[in-house]
Design an enzyme around this catalytic site. Structure first.
Site, PDB file in Angstrom:
ATOM      1  N   GLY A  77       0.809  -1.212   0.000  1.00 25.63           N
ATOM      2  CA  GLY A  77       0.000   0.000   0.000  1.00 25.63           C
ATOM      3  C   GLY A  77       0.843   1.262   0.000  1.00 25.63           C
ATOM      4  N   GLU A  78       1.849   1.320   0.835  1.00 28.75           N
ATOM      5  CA  GLU A  78       2.729   2.490   0.869  1.00 28.75           C
ATOM      6  C   GLU A  78       3.564   2.586  -0.403  1.00 28.75           C
ATOM      7  OE1 GLU A  78       4.962   2.303   4.450  1.00 28.75           O
ATOM      8  OE2 GLU A  78       3.210   2.545   5.740  1.00 28.75           O
ATOM      9  N   SER A  79       3.926   1.437  -0.980  1.00 27.13           N
ATOM     10  CA  SER A  79       4.680   1.440  -2.235  1.00 27.13           C
ATOM     11  C   SER A  79       3.876   2.088  -3.353  1.00 27.13           C
ATOM     12  CB  SER A  79       5.055   0.010  -2.636  1.00 27.13           C
ATOM     13  OG  SER A  79       5.862  -0.602  -1.653  1.00 27.13           O
TER      14      SER A  79
END
Length: 225
Positions: A77-79
């Site tokens: 998700g952060e990627s």
């Protein structure tokens, strides 16, 4: 400055030092058990040996020549938030600037490993203790470190600040659970404040628009060209 304000400043510094000392000591004491667990996972085939090496700060990839921008995205998700910024950096800077992308989950590393341009190297983030982080930074020598969402990496932030690595926090946020865990005691509150003060740039989550957010660490771009 009044004596009361001075005393409050000293108290805050003392609490931050206590919090930092506690975190550093506990993370180093836990290192042998983490290393044993990683070795067991590698021996039993639960993960490949190179993943275990990377978690201990032992880099499996050579550092490319030229400046390196280090991004850390904890999970897939952060990627997804980091990738538009990474691609913008690759377009904006010349071919001598490379990107190091670290993650903390096997799923994200496997997904990203062979799907990004040659100028991007993907690795696991080392365990957050002074020994592993110093070893990692000594190898990669990044010009800037851009964290996604969470600033709660005390050893990473302290080692980067000591090494003169500029720090940025994009899509910054703290969940209610993380917020309460950091504000439950004076030393942890002071340590979080000390970490946040080390950042050169903080962009809250509401200010990030995928693909149109600000280019990270733009105070002196001439050093990255």
């Amino acid at each position: 400055m009044s004596s009361s304000a001075t005393a409050a400043g000293w108290a805050k510094q003392a609490w931050a030092s206590l919090g930092r000392l506690s975190y550093t000591s506990l993370s180093l004491l836990a290192l042998p058990s983490y290393a044993a667990e990683l070795a067991a996972h590698a021996l039993t085939g639960q993960q490949t040996p190179d993943l275990a090496y990377e978690r201990l700060g032992l880099c499996t990839a050579e550092r490319p020549a030229g400046p390196v921008l280090w991004f850390h995205a904890f999970s897939i998700g952060e990627s997804a938030v980091a990738l538009p910024v990474i691609f913008r950096c690759l377009l904006e800077y010349n071919e001598h600037v490379h990107v190091l992308l670290t993650t903390s989950t096997p799923e994200a590393r496997t997904l990203l490993q062979n799907s990004l341009p040659p100028r991007v190297t993907v690795q696991f983030l080392p365990l957050d203790n002074m020994l592993c982080m110093r070893q990692f930074l000594a190898h990669w020598k990044p010009q800037a470190c851009i964290l996604m969402e969470s600033p709660a990496w005390p050893a990473l932030v302290e080692c980067c600040a000591a090494a003169g690595v500029r720090l940025a926090l994009l899509n910054a946020r703290l969940s209610s659970r993380v917020f309460l865990s950091w504000f439950c005691s004076a030393p942890r509150r002071a340590l979080l404040g000390s970490m946040l003060s080390s950042f050169n740039l903080i962009v809250p989550q509401s200010d990030i628009v995928s693909g149109s957010g600000p280019a990270p660490v733009t105070k002196d771009r001439s050093k990255l060209a």
